[in-house]
Enzyme design. Structure first.
Site, PDB file in Angstrom:
ATOM      1  N   ALA A   1       0.860  -1.177   0.015  1.00 52.43           N
ATOM      2  CA  ALA A   1       0.060  -0.008   0.146  1.00 52.43           C
ATOM      3  C   ALA A   1       0.860   1.256  -0.019  1.00 52.43           C
ATOM      4  O   ALA A   1       1.977   1.341   0.667  1.00 52.43           O
ATOM      5  CB  ALA A   1      -1.087  -0.061   1.310  1.00 52.43           C
TER       6      ALA A   1
ATOM      7  N   GLY B   1       0.789  -5.505   0.886  1.00 55.58           N
ATOM      8  CA  GLY B   1      -0.246  -5.633  -0.180  1.00 55.58           C
ATOM      9  C   GLY B   1       0.293  -6.276  -1.430  1.00 55.58           C
ATOM     10  O   GLY B   1      -0.349  -6.727  -2.302  1.00 55.58           O
TER      11      GLY B   1
ATOM     12  N   GLU C   1       0.185  -9.786  -0.995  1.00 57.59           N
ATOM     13  CA  GLU C   1      -1.466 -10.287  -1.151  1.00 57.59           C
ATOM     14  C   GLU C   1      -1.741  -9.974  -2.528  1.00 57.59           C
ATOM     15  O   GLU C   1      -2.662 -11.033  -3.028  1.00 57.59           O
ATOM     16  CB  GLU C   1      -2.069  -9.353  -0.272  1.00 57.59           C
ATOM     17  CG  GLU C   1      -1.781  -9.523   1.393  1.00 57.59           C
ATOM     18  CD  GLU C   1      -2.587  -8.620   2.152  1.00 57.59           C
ATOM     19  OE1 GLU C   1      -3.378  -8.866   2.966  1.00 57.59           O
ATOM     20  OE2 GLU C   1      -2.429  -7.228   1.925  1.00 57.59           O
TER      21      GLU C   1
ATOM     22  N   GLU D   1       3.278  -6.521   8.170  1.00 58.84           N
ATOM     23  CA  GLU D   1       2.306  -5.698   8.964  1.00 58.84           C
ATOM     24  C   GLU D   1       2.360  -5.539  10.539  1.00 58.84           C
ATOM     25  O   GLU D   1       2.170  -4.724  10.968  1.00 58.84           O
ATOM     26  CB  GLU D   1       0.761  -6.001   8.390  1.00 58.84           C
ATOM     27  CG  GLU D   1       0.547  -5.647   7.249  1.00 58.84           C
ATOM     28  CD  GLU D   1       0.993  -6.536   5.875  1.00 58.84           C
ATOM     29  OE1 GLU D   1       0.495  -6.389   4.830  1.00 58.84           O
ATOM     30  OE2 GLU D   1       1.448  -7.643   6.432  1.00 58.84           O
TER      31      GLU D   1
END
Length: 306
Positions: A65, A110, A113, A133
């Site tokens: 992100a 992210g 992911e 994270e």
């Protein structure tokens, strides 16, 4: 931005193209990816047979992100972004053609992911995958606790999320995180030196020599640093793993454990809903704010479990 390429005859390329941010996932980029995926999914099968998701920059996949953008967003904007990101990954996962993520370089948070939402993943010598994270006071919020667990199992998923450590290409292939690894060909064997060869001129290997100006020769390369010694006992191995986990935020570890442990017993949608609740419960914590401050100041966070 994300862009779509149709150059390979049946192989459609979705290209991550924000090299200045290491392909960080911004609001705009996620929106563009959703538009591209909708277009791809509407194409007839003969012209669109496989989707290849890759970066425009060699040695780079996606850094996760866009945290700089995130710091300017209100809580409602963060929630909207997470909804859009979750929907984009679901659309990628559900696209009718097989999808392959080319993880050439870093896939963090992210970015990991994003790769997990593809059917298959391939890597190379620069591959580094991590879900860090818990070091930022949160947990993976875009399916990481669920898709990673389904792919490599509860125990391995807990280790990687608790520690946030980087997994290189060779290990990723070994544990099933990627399907195949491109390895550089071995260097050709050196030609044997003839005993009758002439001696080189004094400047033959001096790359600083230019137009007759004498510069000192380049220093010899330093010896590579030695890797840390492997633990000599099971107890030492346990201590090493404990130290890696202990630098993660306590609230994040608790939330991650609940989400990962539940994953095998829930449908993906139920697991994603649980992950989202756990994630949002951490956003207002003092440890989350400390994680963001430490990231911006390039220091290790000091978490207090608050």
């Amino acid at each position: 931005m994300a862009k779509m390429s149709e150059e390979l005859g049946g192989v459609m390329c979705l290209v991550l193209n924000r090299p200045e941010t290491k392909n960080a996932l911004s609001v705009r980029m996620v929106g563009e990816m959703r538009e591209a995926l909708a277009k791809l999914d509407s194409m007839p099968a003969p012209s669109a047979r496989v989707l290849l998701l890759h970066s425009s920059s060699p040695g780079l996949f996606c850094s996760g992100a866009d945290l700089r953008e995130r710091r300017t967003m209100s809580p409602s904007q963060v929630s909207d972004f997470l909804d859009s990101l979750r929907n984009m990954l679901a659309e990628l996962e559900g696209i009718k053609m097989p999808s392959i993520a080319v993880v050439d370089g870093y896939a963090l948070g992210g970015g990991a992911e994003l790769a997990l939402a593809c059917d298959l993943r391939v890597g190379g010598e620069h591959t580094k995958i991590a879900l860090p994270e818990t070091k930022l006071g949160i947990i993976p919020g875009a399916g990481g606790t669920q898709r990673l667990t389904h792919l490599i199992g509860v125990s391995r998923a807990k280790e990687l999320i608790y520690t946030g450590r980087h997994v290189n290409g060779a290990e990723a292939e070994r544990i099933g995180l990627i399907n195949s690894l491109a390895r550089a060909p071995p260097p050709p064997p050196e030609e044997p030196t003839s005993s009758a060869s002439c001696c080189p001129t004094p400047h033959a290997h001096n790359h600083n020599h230019d137009h007759g100006n004498n510069h000192p020769p380049s220093p010899a390369p330093s010896a590579p640093s030695k890797p840390a010694p492997a633990p000599s006992s099971a107890f030492e191995a346990g201590l090493l793993l404990s130290r890696q986990i202990s630098t993660s935020a306590p609230l994040s570890l608790h939330a991650a454990k609940q989400a990962i442990t539940s994953a095998p017993f829930l449908s993906l949608d139920q697991g994603l809903d649980l992950e989202r609740r756990m994630y949002e419960g951490l956003l207002g914590s003092e440890d989350r704010l400390e994680g963001l401050r430490a990231f911006a100041e390039k220091r290790r966070a000091v978490f207090k479990g608050l």
